[in-house]
Design a protein around this motif. Structure first.
Motif, PDB file in Angstrom:
ATOM      1  N   THR A  14       0.854  -1.183   0.000  1.00 49.01           N
ATOM      2  CA  THR A  14       0.000   0.000   0.000  1.00 49.01           C
ATOM      3  C   THR A  14       0.893   1.237   0.000  1.00 49.01           C
ATOM      4  O   THR A  14       1.959   1.225   0.595  1.00 49.01           O
ATOM      5  N   VAL A  15       0.430   2.297  -0.665  1.00 46.17           N
ATOM      6  CA  VAL A  15       1.252   3.500  -0.810  1.00 46.17           C
ATOM      7  C   VAL A  15       0.530   4.727  -0.266  1.00 46.17           C
ATOM      8  O   VAL A  15      -0.601   5.022  -0.670  1.00 46.17           O
ATOM      9  N   LEU A  16       1.192   5.433   0.639  1.00 42.33           N
ATOM     10  CA  LEU A  16       0.734   6.740   1.086  1.00 42.33           C
ATOM     11  C   LEU A  16       1.553   7.786   0.346  1.00 42.33           C
ATOM     12  O   LEU A  16       2.768   7.896   0.558  1.00 42.33           O
ATOM     13  N   VAL A  17       0.894   8.520  -0.557  1.00 43.74           N
ATOM     14  CA  VAL A  17       1.556   9.620  -1.258  1.00 43.74           C
ATOM     15  C   VAL A  17       1.215  10.898  -0.500  1.00 43.74           C
ATOM     16  O   VAL A  17       0.030  11.217  -0.337  1.00 43.74           O
ATOM     17  N   VAL A  18       2.227  11.601  -0.044  1.00 47.08           N
ATOM     18  CA  VAL A  18       2.018  12.752   0.835  1.00 47.08           C
ATOM     19  C   VAL A  18       2.498  14.033   0.158  1.00 47.08           C
ATOM     20  O   VAL A  18       3.552  14.065  -0.471  1.00 47.08           O
ATOM     21  N   ARG A  19       1.693  15.061   0.299  1.00 49.05           N
ATOM     22  CA  ARG A  19       2.045  16.412  -0.132  1.00 49.05           C
ATOM     23  C   ARG A  19       2.219  17.274   1.115  1.00 49.05           C
ATOM     24  O   ARG A  19       1.320  17.334   1.954  1.00 49.05           O
ATOM     25  N   ARG A  20       3.337  17.947   1.207  1.00 48.46           N
ATOM     26  CA  ARG A  20       3.557  18.826   2.346  1.00 48.46           C
ATOM     27  C   ARG A  20       3.198  20.259   1.944  1.00 48.46           C
ATOM     28  O   ARG A  20       3.551  20.710   0.856  1.00 48.46           O
ATOM     29  N   GLY A  21       2.507  20.962   2.841  1.00 48.79           N
ATOM     30  CA  GLY A  21       2.113  22.339   2.553  1.00 48.79           C
ATOM     31  C   GLY A  21       2.067  23.162   3.819  1.00 48.79           C
ATOM     32  O   GLY A  21       2.190  22.638   4.939  1.00 48.79           O
ATOM     33  N   GLY A  22       1.856  24.451   3.647  1.00 49.76           N
ATOM     34  CA  GLY A  22       1.833  25.337   4.792  1.00 49.76           C
ATOM     35  C   GLY A  22       0.710  25.054   5.758  1.00 49.76           C
ATOM     36  O   GLY A  22       0.810  25.357   6.963  1.00 49.76           O
ATOM     37  N   ASP A  23      -0.391  24.447   5.268  1.00 50.18           N
ATOM     38  CA  ASP A  23      -1.516  24.132   6.148  1.00 50.18           C
ATOM     39  C   ASP A  23      -1.475  22.676   6.613  1.00 50.18           C
ATOM     40  O   ASP A  23      -2.479  22.129   7.060  1.00 50.18           O
ATOM     41  N   GLY A  24      -0.301  22.048   6.499  1.00 50.75           N
ATOM     42  CA  GLY A  24      -0.136  20.667   6.947  1.00 50.75           C
ATOM     43  C   GLY A  24      -0.127  19.698   5.786  1.00 50.75           C
ATOM     44  O   GLY A  24      -0.515  20.044   4.667  1.00 50.75           O
ATOM     45  N   PRO A  25       0.311  18.461   6.024  1.00 51.59           N
ATOM     46  CA  PRO A  25       0.407  17.477   4.942  1.00 51.59           C
ATOM     47  C   PRO A  25      -0.951  16.970   4.480  1.00 51.59           C
ATOM     48  O   PRO A  25      -1.904  16.894   5.257  1.00 51.59           O
ATOM     49  N   SER A  26      -1.002  16.622   3.198  1.00 55.20           N
ATOM     50  CA  SER A  26      -2.175  15.975   2.616  1.00 55.20           C
ATOM     51  C   SER A  26      -1.770  14.615   2.091  1.00 55.20           C
ATOM     52  O   SER A  26      -0.602  14.390   1.749  1.00 55.20           O
ATOM     53  N   VAL A  27      -2.725  13.698   2.002  1.00 54.51           N
ATOM     54  CA  VAL A  27      -2.455  12.344   1.533  1.00 54.51           C
ATOM     55  C   VAL A  27      -3.473  11.977   0.460  1.00 54.51           C
ATOM     56  O   VAL A  27      -4.629  12.416   0.504  1.00 54.51           O
ATOM     57  N   LEU A  28      -3.041  11.193  -0.512  1.00 53.13           N
ATOM     58  CA  LEU A  28      -3.911  10.780  -1.613  1.00 53.13           C
ATOM     59  C   LEU A  28      -4.750   9.578  -1.191  1.00 53.13           C
ATOM     60  O   LEU A  28      -4.207   8.561  -0.730  1.00 53.13           O
ATOM     61  N   MET A  29      -6.083   9.694  -1.367  1.00 52.24           N
ATOM     62  CA  MET A  29      -6.997   8.617  -0.998  1.00 52.24           C
ATOM     63  C   MET A  29      -8.086   8.479  -2.053  1.00 52.24           C
ATOM     64  O   MET A  29      -8.350   9.400  -2.835  1.00 52.24           O
ATOM     65  N   GLY A  30      -8.713   7.315  -2.080  1.00 54.31           N
ATOM     66  CA  GLY A  30      -9.842   7.064  -2.951  1.00 54.31           C
ATOM     67  C   GLY A  30     -10.817   6.129  -2.264  1.00 54.31           C
ATOM     68  O   GLY A  30     -10.490   5.508  -1.248  1.00 54.31           O
ATOM     69  N   MET A  31     -12.001   6.001  -2.811  1.00 54.15           N
ATOM     70  CA  MET A  31     -13.041   5.184  -2.182  1.00 54.15           C
ATOM     71  C   MET A  31     -13.237   3.878  -2.937  1.00 54.15           C
ATOM     72  O   MET A  31     -13.373   3.868  -4.165  1.00 54.15           O
TER      73      MET A  31
END
Length: 228
Positions: A14-31
């Motif tokens: 499984t892969v967590l792709v993370v984007r770092r930004g000024g408002d905190g990290p985001s992660v790619l998800m799907g349903m």
């Protein structure tokens, strides 16, 4: 396929792709689909079971020594196959490429033809092994899942272009980690998110974790331990 085949324990990535930004990290998800046998209608990270052909995929860059050592502590030589599975599942379910420009030696496996036609070979050196979990007995599908972390900046493709994704995951989106628990998540996904959030707050980009949390459900009792 018999019920025994469906419920046997399978290796998975499984892969967590993370984007770092000024408002905190985001992660790619799907349903996942409502009719899926495993975790229907849940938001998850891209991932899936190991294929037999994954062990023969020619990685252009190998896993880091620490990641390979931890992956192979109980299963020698499984590291490259798990890396290939992680990159393949990311490609199939999101259309995103973790790789570098390069030609393939010999025949390209069927599942990798689109990846190769885009002009890329898979690279594993950006993958960080951050979690392992074995599905408890009695579930319709059981996996020995290794969770990998990568940074969106390590992708060779546009992180917002999901046009080449298959239809296994819907509603692909970047979710702020601080808000991800508002989604319909499996329990283990909530646990992984908490661990990875803590890791990101403590370590710089590209760092290896000090240890890898492991939910081990191979026996009658669930055991939590850490892989050093």
């Amino acid at each position: 396929m018999t019920q025994t085949d469906k419920t046997r324990l399978r290796d998975a990535a499984t892969v967590l792709v993370v984007r770092r930004g000024g408002d905190g990290p985001s992660v790619l998800m799907g349903m996942r689909g409502a009719q899926a046998a495993f975790m229907p209608s849940k938001f998850v990270f891209p991932g899936g079971a190991l294929d037999a052909a994954d062990a023969d995929v020619p990685l252009l860059a190998p896993l880091t020594p620490d990641t390979a050592r931890r992956l192979e502590a109980e299963s020698p030589a499984i590291g490259p196959a798990l890396a290939a599975a992680a990159i393949r599942e990311l490609w199939e379910e999101t259309g995103l490429i973790l790789g570098a420009a390069g030609g393939w030696p010999g025949m390209v496996p069927e599942d990798w033809r689109g990846f190769a036609e885009a002009g890329f070979r898979p690279t594993a050196d950006a993958l960080r092994f951050v979690f392992r979990a074995i599905t408890p007995p009695g579930r319709p599908r059981r996996f020995d899942a290794r969770f990998f972390l990568i940074d969106a900046d390590d992708l060779a493709s546009d992180p917002d272009d999901f046009s080449r994704a298959c239809d296994e995951l819907s509603h692909l989106q970047w979710v702020r980690m601080a808000e991800a628990r508002d989604l319909n998540l499996p329990f283990i996904t909530e646990v992984v998110l908490a661990e990875v959030q803590a890791f990101l707050s403590e370590r710089p980009r590209g760092a290896e974790p000090a240890h890898v949390p492991f939910f081990d459900n191979r026996g009658e009792r669930s055991v939590f331990r850490r892989i050093g």
